[in-house]
Design an enzyme around this catalytic site. Sequence first.
Site, PDB file in Angstrom:
ATOM      1  N   LYS A  72       0.851  -1.203   0.000  1.00  0.00           N
ATOM      2  CA  LYS A  72       0.000   0.000   0.000  1.00  0.00           C
ATOM      3  C   LYS A  72       0.880   1.245   0.000  1.00  0.00           C
ATOM      4  O   LYS A  72       2.073   1.181   0.296  1.00  0.00           O
ATOM      5  CB  LYS A  72      -0.876   0.002   1.262  1.00  0.00           C
ATOM      6  CG  LYS A  72      -1.960  -1.057   1.225  1.00  0.00           C
ATOM      7  CD  LYS A  72      -3.149  -0.540   0.461  1.00  0.00           C
ATOM      8  CE  LYS A  72      -4.290  -1.520   0.466  1.00  0.00           C
ATOM      9  NZ  LYS A  72      -5.460  -0.976  -0.200  1.00  0.00           N
ATOM     10  N   THR A  73       0.243   2.384  -0.235  1.00  0.00           N
ATOM     11  CA  THR A  73       0.985   3.627  -0.464  1.00  0.00           C
ATOM     12  C   THR A  73       1.742   4.156   0.756  1.00  0.00           C
ATOM     13  O   THR A  73       2.952   4.372   0.696  1.00  0.00           O
ATOM     14  CB  THR A  73       0.004   4.703  -0.971  1.00  0.00           C
ATOM     15  OG1 THR A  73      -0.447   4.273  -2.247  1.00  0.00           O
ATOM     16  CG2 THR A  73       0.676   6.068  -1.100  1.00  0.00           C
ATOM     17  N   PHE A  74       1.051   4.409   1.851  1.00  0.00           N
ATOM     18  CA  PHE A  74       1.744   5.014   2.993  1.00  0.00           C
ATOM     19  C   PHE A  74       2.785   4.081   3.601  1.00  0.00           C
ATOM     20  O   PHE A  74       3.908   4.502   3.851  1.00  0.00           O
ATOM     21  CB  PHE A  74       0.731   5.533   4.030  1.00  0.00           C
ATOM     22  CG  PHE A  74       0.412   6.998   3.876  1.00  0.00           C
ATOM     23  CD1 PHE A  74       0.207   7.550   2.616  1.00  0.00           C
ATOM     24  CD2 PHE A  74       0.336   7.841   4.976  1.00  0.00           C
ATOM     25  CE1 PHE A  74      -0.070   8.914   2.450  1.00  0.00           C
ATOM     26  CE2 PHE A  74       0.059   9.203   4.830  1.00  0.00           C
ATOM     27  CZ  PHE A  74      -0.146   9.737   3.571  1.00  0.00           C
ATOM     28  N   HIS A  77       5.807   4.113   1.128  1.00  0.00           N
ATOM     29  CA  HIS A  77       6.551   5.375   1.056  1.00  0.00           C
ATOM     30  C   HIS A  77       7.412   5.547   2.307  1.00  0.00           C
ATOM     31  O   HIS A  77       8.543   6.022   2.237  1.00  0.00           O
ATOM     32  CB  HIS A  77       5.603   6.567   0.876  1.00  0.00           C
ATOM     33  CG  HIS A  77       5.276   6.824  -0.554  1.00  0.00           C
ATOM     34  ND1 HIS A  77       4.218   6.229  -1.193  1.00  0.00           N
ATOM     35  CD2 HIS A  77       5.895   7.587  -1.493  1.00  0.00           C
ATOM     36  CE1 HIS A  77       4.196   6.632  -2.463  1.00  0.00           C
ATOM     37  NE2 HIS A  77       5.201   7.445  -2.671  1.00  0.00           N
TER      38      HIS A  77
END
Length: 405
Positions: A72-74, A77
Site C-alpha cells: 500500500k501507499t503510505f 513510502h
Amino acid sequence: MFRILLAVFTLALAGCATTPQTAKPAAARPPVILISIDGFRPDYLDRGLTPVLGGLAAGGVRGAMRPSFPSKTFPNHYTLVTGLRPDRHGIVENNIEDPAIPGVTFKMADRQAVRDRRWWDQGEPIWVTAERAGVAAAPMFWPGAEAEVRGVRPAHWLTYDEAMPMEERVDWLLARLDGGERRPGFLTLYFHHIDTAGHDFGPDSPEVDAMLPRVDSAIGRLVAGLGARGLDANILIVADHGMAPLSDARRIFLDDLLPAGAYRYLGAGAILTLYPTPGREGEVAAALLRPHPHMQCWRKADIPARFHYGRNPRVAPFFCLPKTGWVVTTRGYKPRKPERGAHGYDPASPEMAAVFIASGPAFRKGAVLPAFDNVSVYPLLARLLGVKPAANDGRSADTEAALAR
Ligand code: AMP
Ligand code: ZN
Ligand code: ZN
C-alpha cells in the site's frame, strides 16, 4: 609554471577519477532527488511511452523492487525513506488504529492525523537523518513530511495537494535548488497520477498509457531545469508498489463468511484488516481461518514470516490476503467509481513490482539490478548523501552494483 599547472590539473583529474561520488563530504555532494511515481510498474517502461524515463534508465541504472507488506501507499513510502518494514516503522497500513493513541484513526486524508508525529516516530526518515547531519531537506509531499518526526522538521515541505499540477511540483523543487534560505541537498517529488489511472481503469488501460507520457514529460521538465542550472544531481525514481487488474468476477464477500455484528474492518479490498466484536473472536476465527479458495486469513501472530508483519500493536487482530487480482468486500459496498486495479497484495506477485531507476554522477551507466526489497533504498540514500544511516532492514549490497567506482 606550465609544468606545475599541468601537474595540478593532472592531480585534480586523478582526484576526480579515483574519488567516488559517494566518498565526498556531505556538503560537497550533488543534490539527491528522490521521485516517487505512485503505482508505476517496471514493465510500464517497456510500452514505448516514456522516453525521458527510458533515457535516464539507459544512461543510468534500471531495476525492479519488491514492495514491503502490505503493498500500500503510505506503508511503502515510509519504508522507502526509513529502510524499515512497515511492522517496524509503524505505518502499517493506509488506515491505522493504535491502542496507545485511543479514539483516533489514522487516515491519509486526515491532515491532523498525518501531522501528528506519534504516528511516524517509530521510524527515522532520511530527511531527519539528513537534517541532523546538517544537510537541508525538502521532502515535498512525501508521506510523513508534514509531521515533526522525532522532533525534526525538514527545511522545506508543503501540505499535500493532489490538485497541484505536475509542472508546478517540478518548479517548486527547482526553485528550492535556486538557493535562498537553506538550499536543500535532499529533495523529493511525488506523482499520484499513474496510480489513480491504474485504480480507475486498470494497469493495461489506454488511460494509464495516456498518463505515462504526461508524467514522463514532467520529469523531462525537471531534467531540463537541472541542466539549465548546470546541476548534475543524483536522481532516484521509484514507485511504492505496482498494480493488478481487477474483475467483478473476482470478489469475495465478507457477508457470506461472517454475520454483520461479529466484526468491523478498517481496510478492505486487496487486503482486509479486521477487528472482531468483543466476545465473538472464536466465531470470527472459525469462519476466517478455515481454508478459502481465493483468500487466506491469519491471526496477526501467525502471519507468515516472509511478510515481516504482525508484531506491531497497530496491526489488526485478523489479517486476510486475497489472491492477487481478487478483492474482499461486502455486498452492500457501492464504490463511488468502479475499481479496475488494486494493490496491497503479496509483494512477491509480479504485478506488485515497483520501478527503480537511478541516474547521476554516482551511478553506473546502463546497469540493470536484480530485483531487490525496497527497504534497501534508505541505506543507498544515506550513502549518496554522505550521512550515517539509522538502524534499518535494508542491505547496501542490494544496490552496490548500481554505483560507479
Ligand atoms: P492508495 O490508496 O494506497 O492507492 O494511495 C494513493 C493515494 O494516496 C493517491 O491518490 C494520493 O493522492 C494519496 N496520497 C499520496 N501522498 C499523500 C500525502 N502525503 N497525503 C495525503 N494523501 C496522499
Ligand atoms: Zn501507492
Ligand atoms: Zn493506489
